[in-house]
Scaffold this motif. Structure first.
Motif, PDB file in Angstrom:
ATOM      1  N   ASP B 181      -5.173   5.107   9.567  1.00 41.09           N
ATOM      2  CA  ASP B 181      -5.375   3.826  10.243  1.00 41.09           C
ATOM      3  C   ASP B 181      -4.891   2.654   9.372  1.00 41.09           C
ATOM      4  OD1 ASP B 181      -6.479   2.152  12.287  1.00 41.09           O
ATOM      5  OD2 ASP B 181      -8.112   1.697  10.898  1.00 41.09           O
ATOM      6  N   ARG B 182      -4.241   1.684  10.026  1.00 37.66           N
ATOM      7  CA  ARG B 182      -3.712   0.533   9.310  1.00 37.66           C
ATOM      8  C   ARG B 182      -4.828  -0.263   8.627  1.00 37.66           C
ATOM      9  NH1 ARG B 182      -0.437  -4.184  10.344  1.00 37.66           N
ATOM     10  NH2 ARG B 182      -2.084  -4.868  11.736  1.00 37.66           N
ATOM     11  N   GLY B 183      -6.024  -0.210   9.216  1.00 39.02           N
ATOM     12  CA  GLY B 183      -7.158  -0.922   8.639  1.00 39.02           C
ATOM     13  C   GLY B 183      -7.469  -0.479   7.219  1.00 39.02           C
ATOM     14  N   GLN B 184      -7.098   0.773   6.876  1.00 34.57           N
ATOM     15  CA  GLN B 184      -7.363   1.279   5.537  1.00 34.57           C
ATOM     16  C   GLN B 184      -6.551   0.533   4.486  1.00 34.57           C
ATOM     17  OE1 GLN B 184      -9.528   3.986   4.480  1.00 34.57           O
ATOM     18  NE2 GLN B 184     -10.399   3.355   6.425  1.00 34.57           N
ATOM     19  N   SER B 185      -5.249   0.355   4.732  1.00 34.68           N
ATOM     20  CA  SER B 185      -4.455  -0.361   3.739  1.00 34.68           C
ATOM     21  C   SER B 185      -4.788  -1.858   3.763  1.00 34.68           C
ATOM     22  CB  SER B 185      -2.957  -0.121   3.945  1.00 34.68           C
ATOM     23  OG  SER B 185      -2.640  -0.096   5.301  1.00 34.68           O
ATOM     24  N   GLU B 186      -5.205  -2.364   4.936  1.00 36.96           N
ATOM     25  CA  GLU B 186      -5.626  -3.767   4.988  1.00 36.96           C
ATOM     26  C   GLU B 186      -6.883  -3.983   4.159  1.00 36.96           C
ATOM     27  OE1 GLU B 186      -6.128  -5.137   8.970  1.00 36.96           O
ATOM     28  OE2 GLU B 186      -3.995  -5.529   9.222  1.00 36.96           O
ATOM     29  N   ALA B 187      -7.847  -3.055   4.303  1.00 37.07           N
ATOM     30  CA  ALA B 187      -9.083  -3.186   3.539  1.00 37.07           C
ATOM     31  C   ALA B 187      -8.773  -3.104   2.044  1.00 37.07           C
ATOM     32  CB  ALA B 187     -10.073  -2.100   3.942  1.00 37.07           C
ATOM     33  N   ALA B 188      -7.878  -2.187   1.673  1.00 32.61           N
ATOM     34  CA  ALA B 188      -7.506  -2.057   0.264  1.00 32.61           C
ATOM     35  C   ALA B 188      -6.828  -3.338  -0.221  1.00 32.61           C
ATOM     36  CB  ALA B 188      -6.587  -0.858   0.074  1.00 32.61           C
ATOM     37  N   GLY B 189      -5.934  -3.884   0.609  1.00 33.40           N
ATOM     38  CA  GLY B 189      -5.248  -5.123   0.255  1.00 33.40           C
ATOM     39  C   GLY B 189      -6.217  -6.281   0.109  1.00 33.40           C
ATOM     40  N   ALA B 190      -7.183  -6.369   1.022  1.00 37.38           N
ATOM     41  CA  ALA B 190      -8.154  -7.462   0.974  1.00 37.38           C
ATOM     42  C   ALA B 190      -9.007  -7.386  -0.287  1.00 37.38           C
ATOM     43  CB  ALA B 190      -9.044  -7.439   2.215  1.00 37.38           C
ATOM     44  N   LEU B 191      -9.157  -6.169  -0.849  1.00 36.20           N
ATOM     45  CA  LEU B 191      -9.937  -6.015  -2.083  1.00 36.20           C
ATOM     46  C   LEU B 191      -9.119  -6.376  -3.319  1.00 36.20           C
ATOM     47  CD1 LEU B 191     -11.799  -2.669  -1.379  1.00 36.20           C
ATOM     48  CD2 LEU B 191     -12.860  -4.884  -1.758  1.00 36.20           C
ATOM     49  N   GLY B 192      -7.822  -6.608  -3.129  1.00 35.37           N
ATOM     50  CA  GLY B 192      -6.984  -6.965  -4.260  1.00 35.37           C
ATOM     51  C   GLY B 192      -6.176  -5.812  -4.823  1.00 35.37           C
ATOM     52  N   LEU B 193      -6.141  -4.661  -4.118  1.00 31.40           N
ATOM     53  CA  LEU B 193      -5.290  -3.555  -4.559  1.00 31.40           C
ATOM     54  C   LEU B 193      -3.843  -3.872  -4.185  1.00 31.40           C
ATOM     55  CD1 LEU B 193      -8.133  -2.078  -4.494  1.00 31.40           C
ATOM     56  CD2 LEU B 193      -6.858  -0.013  -3.997  1.00 31.40           C
ATOM     57  N   SER B 194      -2.922  -3.508  -5.059  1.00 33.09           N
ATOM     58  CA  SER B 194      -1.513  -3.695  -4.731  1.00 33.09           C
ATOM     59  C   SER B 194      -1.101  -2.625  -3.719  1.00 33.09           C
ATOM     60  CB  SER B 194      -0.656  -3.575  -5.984  1.00 33.09           C
ATOM     61  OG  SER B 194      -0.651  -2.231  -6.410  1.00 33.09           O
ATOM     62  N   ARG B 195       0.121  -2.746  -3.170  1.00 33.08           N
ATOM     63  CA  ARG B 195       0.542  -1.775  -2.167  1.00 33.08           C
ATOM     64  C   ARG B 195       0.640  -0.374  -2.739  1.00 33.08           C
ATOM     65  NH1 ARG B 195       5.594  -3.430   1.354  1.00 33.08           N
ATOM     66  NH2 ARG B 195       5.881  -1.217   1.040  1.00 33.08           N
ATOM     67  N   VAL B 196       1.115  -0.276  -3.987  1.00 33.87           N
ATOM     68  CA  VAL B 196       1.231   1.039  -4.614  1.00 33.87           C
ATOM     69  C   VAL B 196      -0.155   1.623  -4.863  1.00 33.87           C
ATOM     70  CG1 VAL B 196       2.046   2.282  -6.645  1.00 33.87           C
ATOM     71  CG2 VAL B 196       3.451   0.472  -5.653  1.00 33.87           C
ATOM     72  N   GLN B 197      -1.082   0.766  -5.338  1.00 29.41           N
ATOM     73  CA  GLN B 197      -2.454   1.243  -5.573  1.00 29.41           C
ATOM     74  C   GLN B 197      -3.102   1.691  -4.267  1.00 29.41           C
ATOM     75  OE1 GLN B 197      -3.944  -2.281  -7.488  1.00 29.41           O
ATOM     76  NE2 GLN B 197      -3.908  -1.354  -9.520  1.00 29.41           N
ATOM     77  N   ALA B 198      -2.890   0.921  -3.197  1.00 28.96           N
ATOM     78  CA  ALA B 198      -3.473   1.273  -1.894  1.00 28.96           C
ATOM     79  C   ALA B 198      -2.909   2.609  -1.416  1.00 28.96           C
ATOM     80  CB  ALA B 198      -3.193   0.179  -0.876  1.00 28.96           C
ATOM     81  N   LEU B 199      -1.611   2.815  -1.631  1.00 26.09           N
ATOM     82  CA  LEU B 199      -0.977   4.064  -1.214  1.00 26.09           C
ATOM     83  C   LEU B 199      -1.566   5.241  -1.981  1.00 26.09           C
ATOM     84  CD1 LEU B 199       1.423   5.245   0.510  1.00 26.09           C
ATOM     85  CD2 LEU B 199       2.759   5.128  -1.585  1.00 26.09           C
TER      86      LEU B 199
END
Lengths: 254, 305
Positions: B181-199
């Protein structure tokens, strides 16, 4: 004079040919709780997502604590921020989603520990200690090692709030935090939010809970068709709306 | 905390119905039992199977050498395939249209041509490019080497199998990443994780649930696809068996030897896949203790009785 926490200046945003935000101006002071209401499709969630740059804006300026979000201004020109700089800005802004968006492969405590561990490189012991304290604050200390799938909706949303608090944000954004919950679970989430407001957290809350807005909100903002129709003291707006559209909306939801 | 155990409580109106009969099932069981008995009988009594020959060659040196090559080619090709596949999948999902296009062309080319042709192509690369050098594009060359000595038959096998596999793995990984779900990477992004970290921390671990079963398929398939390397004169398990029966004419027993090894390896891989699936099923399986059972016993335990 204190600096505003959030300053939105003439924000415009379109998705393709649909203009979702048409000139939003809003100032939120530190410690203020601003509740945003409005019919679906009025742009309230989109506006909230613009505050932490989950959506890019087409025009206007979004500032949090005076810093431009997503861009750097120098010599009268705007420069897009690097991804790492945007990530850095987001650390100070916590966000809670309508559908919780907890990480399903991590326990409640691991969800709360994730950002401190990955972003701030905190030690496991320290992160765990703070996660337990935060889960205690939202009344879920006994659910530390449960997975999201084993929790009720209300419990999941409280874990999500604890997760957002783990980065010690100065501002919390709530995107319809109780809309996906069964009616009897709404209260426990609102209680946690009430506690946060009492502790002086600056909050922007997109909500349909008029009771919460009246009781906890310092400002009530009514949005429709991408514009702020009316804003002011929640009691005044709810009992004596000035605008016809506000009246029409409130007559349907109250 | 626990409720009364099922079966111990006394109900006022218990269901004590006569169970439904299933005569069809009994007929099917009888037919299958007879067929199985016939199969066991013929396998044991037909002299043509030559079980003594099977036993003699099962652990013979040429067969074990072939087996080692099969394993080595499978493992290395799958490593190339998985790493390349993740890279291609990330490229395909990137917002950069050049990267997306490049990955799409790669997948189109390597999926769209026969693997045998690709193996032969890498083997005969020296016909196209006799020397391979390192230098500035269109400028001076610093070091160069003879392609014939650089691309040994083994290297050609790895290039052919690995690069082909990467194209298939790319689509499997892309499907997995898109299932989160796209919400997962959004939640990670909102916490301050970079795109690579979220992945790495959020999206990939969840995508693994979807990626692993078809990857298991690919690995088992690769185990047997390695036998294609015979076209460029390399050898593995099946080739070794063929070489032996072409001289002693014990075709069936040696095919049984090869088949037995393939079955053994496939069984080991299936069990391994079960373990990996459980690791990434964390948080998704509502009853984790059920995962302790062997994965092939887990489906419909009441029917297994």
């Amino acid at each position: 004079m204190t600096e505003p926490m959030v300053e939105a200046l003439d924000i415009y945003k379109s998705f393709g040919s649909v203009e979702v935000l048409r000139g939003i101006n809003l100032t939120v002071m530190p410690g203020e709780v601003a509740c945003v209401i409005g019919p679906s499709g009025s742009g309230k969630s989109t506006f909230l997502r613009c505050v932490n740059h989950l959506e890019t804006i087409d025009a206007g300026r979004m500032r949090v604590e005076g810093d431009l979000i997503g861009y750097r201004e120098s010599g009268g020109k705007l420069y897009e921020l690097r991804e790492s700089e945007v990530a850095h800005q987001r650390r100070d802004i916590g966000m809670v989603f309508q559908r919780f968006n907890l990480f399903p492969h991590m326990t409640a405590a691991e969800n709360v520990m994730e950002a401190p561990r990955t972003v701030r490189r905190e030690s496991k012991t320290k992160a765990r200690e703070r996660a337990v304290a935060l889960l205690e604050r939202v009344g879920l200390v006994e659910k530390c090692d449960s997975y999201p799938a084993q929790l009720s909706g209300g419990q999941q949303q409280r874990v999500a709030i604890a997760r957002a608090l783990a980065m010690e944000p100065k501002l919390m954004l709530f995107d319809e935090p109780t809309s996906a919950l069964d009616p009897e679970l709404v209260g426990e989430v609102l209680d946690v939010m009430r506690g946060l407001a009492r502790d002086g957290m600056t909050m922007i809350v997109v909500t349909h809970e008029m009771g919460f807005a009246r009781e906890v909100g310092d400002t009530l903002v009514f949005m429709d068709e991408g514009r702020i129709v009316e804003a002011g003291n929640p009691r005044d707006v709810l009992t004596n709306p000035r605008e016809e559209r506000t009246k029409a909306f409130l007559s349907k939801v109250l | 905390m626990t409720g009364p155990a099922v079966g111990t409580t006394k109900h006022e109106h218990p269901i004590e119905a006569v169970p439904l009969r299933h005569p069809g099932r009994w007929v099917a069981v009888a037919v299958l039992a007879v067929l199985a008995a016939m199969l066991v009988h013929t396998v044991l009594t037909n002299e043509g199977f030559r079980w003594d020959v099977v036993g003699r060659y099962l652990f013979s040196t040429p067969i074990l050498n072939g087996l080692a090559n099969t394993l080595l080619l499978t493992v290395l090709s799958m490593v190339i395939g998985v790493v390349g596949g993740i890279g291609l999948a990330v490229m395909r999902l990137s917002p950069n249209p050049v990267l997306t296009g490049a990955a799409a062309v790669y997948i189109w080319l390597f999926r769209g041509t026969p693997l045998i042709a690709q193996l032969l192509f890498w083997n005969y690369l020296s016909a196209l490019y006799p020397r391979l050098g390192l230098g500035i594009p269109f400028g001076p060359v610093f070091v160069s080497a003879d392609v014939n000595s650089l691309i040994t038959p083994f290297a050609a096998c790895l290039l052919g199998l690995g690069l082909n596999e990467a194209a298939y793995m790319a689509e499997i990984v892309r499907g997995g990443l898109q299932s989160v779900d796209r919400g997962q990477s959004e939640a990670a992004g909102a916490l301050g994780l970079s795109r690579v970290q979220a992945l790495r921390r959020v999206v990939l671990p969840q995508a693994m649930r979807v990626i692993i079963p078809p990857t298991g398929n690919e690995t088992i398939s690769m185990l047997k696809t390695t036998s294609l390397v015979v076209v460029i004169g390399y050898f593995e398990l099946l080739t070794s068996a063929q070489r032996i029966y072409s001289t002693n004419f014990q075709t069936i027993p040696l095919l049984i030897v090869a088949a037995a090894w393939y079955l053994a390896l496939t069984s080991v891989l299936s069990v391994g896949q079960g373990f990996i699936e459980r690791k990434y099923g964390r948080g998704f399986d509502p009853t984790p203790s059920a995962g302790a059972r062997m994965f092939f016993l887990r489906r419909n335990p009441e029917q297994a009785a």
